[in-house]
Scaffold this motif. Structure first.
Motif, PDB file in Angstrom:
ATOM      1  N   ARG A 109       0.845  -1.196   0.000  1.00 53.59           N
ATOM      2  CA  ARG A 109       0.000   0.000   0.000  1.00 53.59           C
ATOM      3  C   ARG A 109       0.874   1.237   0.000  1.00 53.59           C
ATOM      4  O   ARG A 109       1.881   1.299   0.704  1.00 53.59           O
ATOM      5  N   VAL A 110       0.468   2.232  -0.785  1.00 57.89           N
ATOM      6  CA  VAL A 110       1.162   3.520  -0.858  1.00 57.89           C
ATOM      7  C   VAL A 110       0.148   4.611  -0.568  1.00 57.89           C
ATOM      8  O   VAL A 110      -0.964   4.606  -1.123  1.00 57.89           O
ATOM      9  N   VAL A 111       0.544   5.544   0.290  1.00 59.51           N
ATOM     10  CA  VAL A 111      -0.294   6.687   0.622  1.00 59.51           C
ATOM     11  C   VAL A 111       0.388   7.932   0.069  1.00 59.51           C
ATOM     12  O   VAL A 111       1.559   8.186   0.349  1.00 59.51           O
ATOM     13  N   GLU A 112      -0.349   8.690  -0.716  1.00 58.89           N
ATOM     14  CA  GLU A 112       0.127   9.950  -1.283  1.00 58.89           C
ATOM     15  C   GLU A 112      -0.704  11.081  -0.691  1.00 58.89           C
ATOM     16  O   GLU A 112      -1.938  10.977  -0.641  1.00 58.89           O
ATOM     17  N   LEU A 113      -0.045  12.148  -0.249  1.00 61.05           N
ATOM     18  CA  LEU A 113      -0.749  13.300   0.313  1.00 61.05           C
ATOM     19  C   LEU A 113      -0.645  14.467  -0.645  1.00 61.05           C
ATOM     20  O   LEU A 113       0.412  14.731  -1.216  1.00 61.05           O
TER      21      LEU A 113
END
Length: 146
Positions: A109-113
């Motif tokens: 999983r990758v979280v981009e803000l």
């Protein structure tokens, strides 16, 4: 291929974005997952390190900045790095950089803000396209002001 989530924030200032990152890290840790926070440089690594100690009263998130060598995941389930890192042992990447690298595709999983200013949004659009070009369909989440 990873699950990629873009969190689109209303706030334009950099500090609000980093505070939101800390709240997400806390939530992810609540699921007992290991987190790599990838920053753009040593100054941002130090700022995230400080914020993880202070963003919320009475919270404790074991974390460390990777400097030389590796930190153990048992002692540091949240690791911060502005250099290359080994994605083999982390569950989630929180990306604070302006680009996507091949390493991003090794995470589950990758979280981009995405901050509220136009430069940050333009950078996010490029990252979004990079994921799509590699066959990943990112999800977007619009976050209201707190």
């Amino acid at each position: 291929m990873p699950q990629v989530d873009f969190y689109i924030l209303d706030q334009a200032d950099r500090r609000s974005k980093l505070q939101f990152a800390c709240r997400l890290v806390q939530k992810i840790r609540g699921l007992d997952l290991k987190v790599m926070v990838q920053t753009s440089d040593s100054n941002q690594s130090a700022e995230v390190d400080r914020l993880l100690w202070t963003f919320r009263q009475n919270s404790f998130i074991p974390h460390g900045i990777i400097r030389k060598g590796a930190l153990t995941w048992a002692d540091y389930p949240v690791q911060i790095s502005h250099a290359h890192h080994d994605p083999d042992h982390a569950d989630v990447l929180v990306n604070l950089r302006e680009q996507v690298s091949e390493e991003h595709f090794k995470y589950d999983r990758v979280v981009e803000l995405v901050g509220g200013d136009e430069a940050d949004r333009a950078s996010a659009r490029n990252r979004y396209r990079s994921y799509r070009d590699q066959g990943v369909e990112p999800k977007t989440h619009r976050m209201g002001q707190d």
